[in-house]
Design a protein around this motif. Structure first.
Motif, PDB file in Angstrom:
ATOM      1  N   PHE A 501       3.733   2.049  -6.678  1.00 17.01           N
ATOM      2  CA  PHE A 501       3.482   3.185  -5.792  1.00 17.01           C
ATOM      3  C   PHE A 501       2.622   2.709  -4.623  1.00 17.01           C
ATOM      4  O   PHE A 501       1.959   1.676  -4.704  1.00 17.01           O
ATOM      5  CB  PHE A 501       2.761   4.302  -6.552  1.00 17.01           C
ATOM      6  N   PRO A 502       2.600   3.451  -3.531  1.00 18.58           N
ATOM      7  CA  PRO A 502       1.717   3.076  -2.419  1.00 18.58           C
ATOM      8  C   PRO A 502       0.265   3.011  -2.890  1.00 18.58           C
ATOM      9  O   PRO A 502      -0.234   3.942  -3.526  1.00 18.58           O
ATOM     10  CB  PRO A 502       1.926   4.212  -1.407  1.00 18.58           C
ATOM     11  N   ASP A 503      -0.426   1.920  -2.565  1.00 16.29           N
ATOM     12  CA  ASP A 503      -1.792   1.723  -3.048  1.00 16.29           C
ATOM     13  C   ASP A 503      -2.748   2.808  -2.580  1.00 16.29           C
ATOM     14  O   ASP A 503      -3.716   3.136  -3.279  1.00 16.29           O
ATOM     15  CB  ASP A 503      -2.315   0.356  -2.593  1.00 16.29           C
ATOM     16  N   ASP A 504      -2.495   3.361  -1.418  1.00 16.24           N
ATOM     17  CA  ASP A 504      -3.408   4.369  -0.887  1.00 16.24           C
ATOM     18  C   ASP A 504      -3.099   5.771  -1.397  1.00 16.24           C
ATOM     19  O   ASP A 504      -3.714   6.744  -0.962  1.00 16.24           O
ATOM     20  CB  ASP A 504      -3.385   4.364   0.644  1.00 16.24           C
ATOM     21  N   SER A 505      -2.155   5.874  -2.322  1.00 17.52           N
ATOM     22  CA  SER A 505      -1.755   7.197  -2.814  1.00 17.52           C
ATOM     23  C   SER A 505      -2.138   7.449  -4.266  1.00 17.52           C
ATOM     24  O   SER A 505      -2.247   8.598  -4.680  1.00 17.52           O
ATOM     25  CB  SER A 505      -0.234   7.381  -2.674  1.00 17.52           C
ATOM     26  N   VAL A 506      -2.313   6.389  -5.067  1.00 16.43           N
ATOM     27  CA  VAL A 506      -2.503   6.577  -6.507  1.00 16.43           C
ATOM     28  C   VAL A 506      -3.640   5.702  -7.013  1.00 16.43           C
ATOM     29  O   VAL A 506      -4.067   4.741  -6.360  1.00 16.43           O
ATOM     30  CB  VAL A 506      -1.214   6.242  -7.286  1.00 16.43           C
ATOM     31  N   THR A 507      -4.107   6.024  -8.219  1.00  9.26           N
ATOM     32  CA  THR A 507      -5.122   5.236  -8.898  1.00  9.26           C
ATOM     33  C   THR A 507      -4.929   5.376 -10.404  1.00  9.26           C
ATOM     34  O   THR A 507      -4.188   6.258 -10.864  1.00  9.26           O
ATOM     35  CB  THR A 507      -6.541   5.706  -8.492  1.00  9.26           C
ATOM     36  N   LEU A 537       5.006  12.163  -2.881  1.00  8.20           N
ATOM     37  CA  LEU A 537       4.648  10.880  -3.483  1.00  8.20           C
ATOM     38  C   LEU A 537       5.938  10.096  -3.687  1.00  8.20           C
ATOM     39  O   LEU A 537       6.968  10.673  -4.049  1.00  8.20           O
ATOM     40  CB  LEU A 537       3.961  11.079  -4.836  1.00  8.20           C
ATOM     41  N   GLN A 538       5.859   8.778  -3.463  1.00 10.26           N
ATOM     42  CA  GLN A 538       7.032   7.926  -3.645  1.00 10.26           C
ATOM     43  C   GLN A 538       6.756   6.852  -4.690  1.00 10.26           C
ATOM     44  O   GLN A 538       5.620   6.405  -4.858  1.00 10.26           O
ATOM     45  CB  GLN A 538       7.418   7.249  -2.329  1.00 10.26           C
ATOM     46  N   SER A 539       7.808   6.474  -5.398  1.00  9.99           N
ATOM     47  CA  SER A 539       7.737   5.331  -6.304  1.00  9.99           C
ATOM     48  C   SER A 539       8.844   4.357  -5.947  1.00  9.99           C
ATOM     49  O   SER A 539       9.890   4.749  -5.404  1.00  9.99           O
ATOM     50  CB  SER A 539       7.886   5.785  -7.765  1.00  9.99           C
ATOM     51  N   PHE A 540       8.610   3.091  -6.258  1.00  4.44           N
ATOM     52  CA  PHE A 540       9.574   2.032  -5.964  1.00  4.44           C
ATOM     53  C   PHE A 540       9.801   1.229  -7.242  1.00  4.44           C
ATOM     54  O   PHE A 540       8.854   0.712  -7.835  1.00  4.44           O
ATOM     55  CB  PHE A 540       9.052   1.126  -4.845  1.00  4.44           C
ATOM     56  N   ILE A 541      11.042   1.160  -7.668  1.00  7.79           N
ATOM     57  CA  ILE A 541      11.392   0.458  -8.905  1.00  7.79           C
ATOM     58  C   ILE A 541      12.221  -0.766  -8.553  1.00  7.79           C
ATOM     59  O   ILE A 541      13.197  -0.668  -7.801  1.00  7.79           O
ATOM     60  CB  ILE A 541      12.189   1.377  -9.856  1.00  7.79           C
ATOM     61  N   THR A 542      11.839  -1.918  -9.081  1.00  4.72           N
ATOM     62  CA  THR A 542      12.636  -3.130  -8.939  1.00  4.72           C
ATOM     63  C   THR A 542      12.963  -3.654 -10.329  1.00  4.72           C
ATOM     64  O   THR A 542      12.158  -3.537 -11.255  1.00  4.72           O
ATOM     65  CB  THR A 542      11.885  -4.216  -8.142  1.00  4.72           C
ATOM     66  N   LEU A 655      -1.135  13.954  -0.568  1.00  3.62           N
ATOM     67  CA  LEU A 655      -1.113  12.540  -0.236  1.00  3.62           C
ATOM     68  C   LEU A 655      -0.611  12.317   1.172  1.00  3.62           C
ATOM     69  O   LEU A 655       0.178  13.103   1.695  1.00  3.62           O
ATOM     70  CB  LEU A 655      -0.212  11.779  -1.218  1.00  3.62           C
ATOM     71  N   GLU A 656      -1.059  11.230   1.754  1.00  2.00           N
ATOM     72  CA  GLU A 656      -0.594  10.856   3.089  1.00  2.00           C
ATOM     73  C   GLU A 656       0.860  10.430   3.020  1.00  2.00           C
ATOM     74  O   GLU A 656       1.264   9.728   2.098  1.00  2.00           O
ATOM     75  CB  GLU A 656      -1.450   9.696   3.595  1.00  2.00           C
ATOM     76  N   HIS A 657       1.636  10.870   3.954  1.00  4.91           N
ATOM     77  CA  HIS A 657       3.072  10.579   3.930  1.00  4.91           C
ATOM     78  C   HIS A 657       3.330   9.090   4.120  1.00  4.91           C
ATOM     79  O   HIS A 657       2.691   8.427   4.925  1.00  4.91           O
ATOM     80  CB  HIS A 657       3.788  11.358   5.027  1.00  4.91           C
ATOM     81  N   LEU A 658       4.270   8.553   3.361  1.00  9.13           N
ATOM     82  CA  LEU A 658       4.674   7.155   3.499  1.00  9.13           C
ATOM     83  C   LEU A 658       6.185   7.107   3.458  1.00  9.13           C
ATOM     84  O   LEU A 658       6.807   7.662   2.561  1.00  9.13           O
ATOM     85  CB  LEU A 658       4.104   6.302   2.359  1.00  9.13           C
ATOM     86  N   SER A 659       6.785   6.452   4.424  1.00 11.53           N
ATOM     87  CA  SER A 659       8.242   6.373   4.468  1.00 11.53           C
ATOM     88  C   SER A 659       8.742   5.399   3.437  1.00 11.53           C
ATOM     89  O   SER A 659       8.003   4.584   2.907  1.00 11.53           O
ATOM     90  CB  SER A 659       8.709   5.927   5.849  1.00 11.53           C
TER      91      SER A 659
END
Length: 937
Positions: A501-507, A537-542, A655-659
């Protein structure tokens, strides 16, 4: 009358030893004797504790002086997290004091978080304390003569919660137990089990299971696991997002026979369900300042496996254990494929190998292996250390010799029923030895048969080496247990999975790196949200599949779910907060069990304690203090379970928007941002377009013009767009029709487009509902519901959520398919696909098809521009391919930048389905199948 002392004992019956203790001990005289001095030893006191409508049933229930007025179990499952409450109301209607019990079997992975008891208005309330603090308070309460109790556990292996209270005549006792657990997905479903054991007939017996899954419930069932006696008594109400399962047998239905006073209700009540999910997409939920990310892909080809089976054949395995193991191994071996490699090690005081090398899972090798295990005769001691080291050595050897596919999964499966007795017997040394030689891409799975084995040790070595452990109960069903476990790990679909997840969005994110994913299971990552100005909120799966590397982007609104939860009466509003804590506590317990130093173990214990106290979980570092101190009750009143244990008001954080992250690789014709002008499709970025009904726009860069034509074919016809035998690529589109005639015409659209790169062994079939990907013998399926990027050996595929798909082959050929959704109730239109190809694609001289033929651009001359039949559409004469055509100046739509309005592309329109501009008649481009190459026109 002096009342006897209150004694409650709750013990976990597991591994023939007590791992769970609940003791309430104290003098009741001071608090209760005044209330009961007026009681007489007479059965008429039941009238003080039974309602008038219960009087008739009372005599029917009463086999002695103890009556269970009610026994109610309620589970509220919200997004796989279950909050269960068990309540029992019991009456002593006799003339003498009696012992009344309350026994509940709870799932081993559940955490108790409250227990209360009420005896005729005196309430005993539980609160979770640090274990030492709880012991001290318990001792102080006893010293003051106060009634108090303590619940504590030394492991996660809770199984049976037992209480027994000795109560005076005429008293009524109410018990209430709360516990929480996260549902585990196995073999494609979640199974919720409730042990229903009231012990006798009950005036009011009811089980309610409420399920709320915001993304939708795929199915829900309640198989009758209580016995034939209760066939057909369970009722299920099921809507898209909610389900209610209720079991409410009448007093007569509970009886073992029509005149029996014994209850037939004694067993496991089971509810099984699964959720709707976008194919191979992640499910991201945000609630109460926390998030949960579920990932359970399905439509992927399994990875091949390299397995070493390590089987204990010591003397203790003699008889039923060995017979069951052999039976299970035969079935397991039969499930191996020719792509799998395996061997068998059996050990007692010695270690033997069926084969020193891994061999393919052919029918010949499997047959030989089955004969080998059939002839095993258990005897001797147990040399676990040497057997496991030999198994690792075998995998290392195969890897060094290049026998192991880098995309395969390598595992050791240990089956044992006892502690080591030969060779190295010190468990900590064995654990270190295995850890030292194991490679990062090997996993160890431990199966402990029976109760003689040190299961904690098996669990430690499995967790430390990327596997898991399971206890196999040594009974007639052991073979099925072994086979069921193997089926859970027999189909690995992905390797090296990362969910970030974006580092500035979650902990405080839980484990988000996973070695393997097995079919039918689920990966779950949770965390807290950081304050931000974003609304999503966005998540990225690889991950790596059999032949592809994929990335998946998922986005979720921050407030939508909380709004939804507030509208559902039986949902658990605090589920996300408690689920995050549940996952984190379990991970800390696992880390604590394998901590390498005392200092590290202390640090883990401190965090574990803080979380257990904050979220009111009874864990190995806490205890549940149960007391009746009235001042304490005022200060620490019971929490409302509907709002979640100890949770305050829910205020979702923003949360701050992240594309979205860009794809790993972009096609050579990556689409620029911004809105294009009418001529932007020209030049090097110009493309050929197929849209709507279907409209073809062919860009001719040498002539610097765009030509348009429509194809009026029939629904079901498959039209060839590109057929290039030289590049071994064919692209076809199948037509679907609109819902009904419009202006005396039935419109047709492309509903399916197939890109088949024969030389690469790749086929992508795109429809409005899904994307099917076939590479060689591997088949995968993806939905439009998530942004996904796939990297194959010679191709890149990118899926933009509910928007478009791009395919690039060998860096030379690129196509884009655009998804058009229409209003579901639209009277005429249906969902359809648009198709785009850049003019820079590199075709061979053999290319043909409705689009492919123009890779060899014809010479065109346009002249005699004049007014047409419509004032705003000029007409002209076009000479092309030896034909003179009357063409009309018009415009068509390019939807790459604006799917709603589109951008105008000005072009010369060819009438009569492109006659004279395309080679031959359009019917010559109709092919029989989606992967057909075009027969030369």
């Amino acid at each position: 009358m002096k009342l006897p002392a209150l004694l409650l004992l709750a013990a976990l019956l597991f591994s023939q030893s007590s791992a769970f203790e609940f003791i309430i001990d104290g003098e009741w005289e001071d608090e209760l004797s005044d209330q009961y001095d007026h009681l007489k030893e007479s059965p008429r006191y039941r009238r003080n504790i039974l309602t008038s409508e219960e009087e008739e049933d009372f005599e029917a229930v009463r086999g002695d002086d103890i009556t269970v007025k009610s026994y109610k179990v309620e589970s509220r499952i919200t997004s796989r997290f279950a909050y269960t409450t068990v309540k029992s109301s019991v009456v002593n209607s006799g003339p003498n004091a009696e012992s009344i019990g309350f026994n509940v079997q709870i799932p081993k992975r559940a955490f108790i978080n409250n227990f209360t008891m009420n005896v005729n208005g005196i309430t005993f309330v539980g609160s979770v304390k640090e274990k030492t603090v709880a012991r001290n308070l318990y001792a102080q309460a006893k010293a003051r003569g106060k009634a108090a109790g303590i619940v504590r556990t030394n492991s996660q292996a809770m199984e049976t919660f037992k209480t027994e209270v000795h109560v005076p005549a005429g008293s009524k006792v109410e018990f209430e137990l709360h516990y929480q657990e996260m549902m585990q997905r196995k073999l494609g479903s979640y199974t919720h089990t409730l042990h229903i054991q009231p012990g006798r007939l009950v005036l009011h017996l009811q089980v309610d299971v409420y399920i709320f899954e915001p993304k939708g419930i795929k199915f829900v069932e309640a198989p009758n696991t209580l016995g034939e006696h209760f066939e057909g008594l369970t009722k299920i109400t099921h809507t898209k997002e909610k389900a209610h399962v209720v079991f409410k047998p009448s007093l007569q239905q509970q009886r073992k026979c029509s005149n029996c006073t014994d209850s037939a209700v004694d067993g496991v009540f089971t509810v099984r369900y699964d959720v709707e999910r976008e194919s191979n997409a992640g499910e991201l939920l945000v609630s109460d300042g926390h998030f949960i990310n579920f990932f359970a892909p399905s439509d992927l080809s399994p990875l091949s496996k390299n397995i070493v089976f390590v089987i204990d054949v010591s003397g203790s395995m003699w008889g039923l254990k060995m017979k069951q193991t052999v039976e299970a191994m035969k079935t397991i071996l039969d499930s191996l494929t020719m792509d799998d490699y395996f061997s068998i090690i059996d050990f007692n005081h010695n270690v033997r190998c069926w084969s020193e090398d891994l061999v393919p899972g052919t029918s010949l090798q499997v047959g030989e292996a089955k004969k080998y295990i059939q002839d095993i005769k258990p005897n001797g001691g147990t040399n676990i250390n040497e057997a496991l080291l030999k198994a690792v050595q075998m995998l290392v050897k195969a890897q060094n010799q290049g026998m192991i596919d880098e995309r395969s999964v390598s595992m050791i499966i240990l089956v044992s029923d006892g502690d080591p007795t030969v060779g190295e017997i010190k468990l900590s040394t064995i654990q270190k030895n295995i850890k030292r030689v194991m490679r990062q891409d090997f996993s160890l799975f431990s199966l402990g048969i029976g109760f003689d084995v040190d299961f904690d040790f098996l669990e430690r070595i499995a967790m430390e080496n990327r596997g898991l452990a399971q206890r196999i109960y040594a009974n007639h069903d052991a073979s099925e247990q072994l086979k069921t476990f193997y089926s859970q790990v027999s189909s690995p679909l992905l390797r090296k999975i990362s969910i970030h997840f974006p580092d500035d969005s979650v902990t405080d994110v839980t484990q988000n790196q996973f070695d393997n994913f097995f079919k039918g299971s689920e990966l779950v990552v949770a965390g807290k949200l950081k304050p931000s100005g974003s609304t999503t909120l966005q998540s990225f799966i690889t991950a790596s599949a059999a032949t592809i590397d994929l990335t998946i982007d998922t986005e979720e609104d921050l407030q939508e779910l909380d709004t939804l939860l507030s509208q559902h009466e039986h949902s658990f509003a605090g589920f996300a907060r408690q689920m995050w804590a549940y996952i984190t506590v379990n991970q800390l317990l696992a880390e604590r069990s394998v901590a390498s130093t005392a200092a590290k173990k202390r640090r883990i214990t401190q965090r574990l304690l803080a979380l257990s106290l904050e979220h009111q979980f009874v864990t190995p570092v806490t205890a549940l203090l149960v007391e009746s101190d009235r001042e304490r009750l005022l200060a620490d009143s019971p929490r409302d379970p509907r709002q979640g244990c100890c949770s305050g008001p829910s205020v979702p954080l923003k949360l701050e928007h992240l594309s979205s992250k860009p794809p790993t690789a972009q096609p050579p014709w990556a689409i620029p941002t911004g809105t294009p002008g009418p001529d932007q499709v020209k030049g090097e970025t110009a493309i050929t377009v197929v849209e709507n009904d279907p409209h073809f726009i062919v860009h001719l860069p040498k002539n610097n013009m765009d030509i348009c034509f429509n194809i009026d074919s029939k629904p079901g016809h498959i039209l060839n767009l590109v057929s290039d035998p030289g590049r071994e690529i064919t692209i076809n589109g199948q037509l679907v029709s609109g819902k009904k005639m419009k202006n005396n015409k039935l419109n047709t659209y492309f509903g399916t487009i197939s890109i088949y790169a024969k030389g690469v062994g790749l086929k992508v079939v795109v429809s409005t509902s899904k994307i099917d990907l076939m590479e060689g013998k591997n088949n995968h399926s993806f939905s439009w519901g998530a942004t996904t990027n796939l990297i194959l050996n010679r191709a890149i595929i990118s899926i933009q959520k509910e928007d478009k798909l791009t395919v690039t082959v060998d860096g030379k050929m690129s196509v884009m398919v655009l998804l058009h959704r229409v209003w579901k109730k639209h009277p005429f239109n249906v969902d359809f696909l648009g198709f785009y190809m850049p003019s820079t694609d590199q075709y061979s001289p053999q290319a043909h098809g409705l689009i492919g033929q123009f890779s060899n651009e014809p010479s065109i001359k346009v002249y005699d521009l004049h007014e047409g039949t419509e004032p705003d559409k000029k007409q002209a004469t076009m000479e092309v391919k030896g034909n003179k055509l009357t063409v009309t100046r018009g415009k068509q739509k390019d939807y790459r930048w604006d799917k709603k309005q589109g951008s105008d592309v000005y072009c010369w329109f060819i009438h009569n389905s492109g006659k004279g501009f395309i080679d031959g008649h359009y019917t010559s481009y109709i092919v029989p199948t989606l992967d057909s190459f075009l027969t030369p026109v």
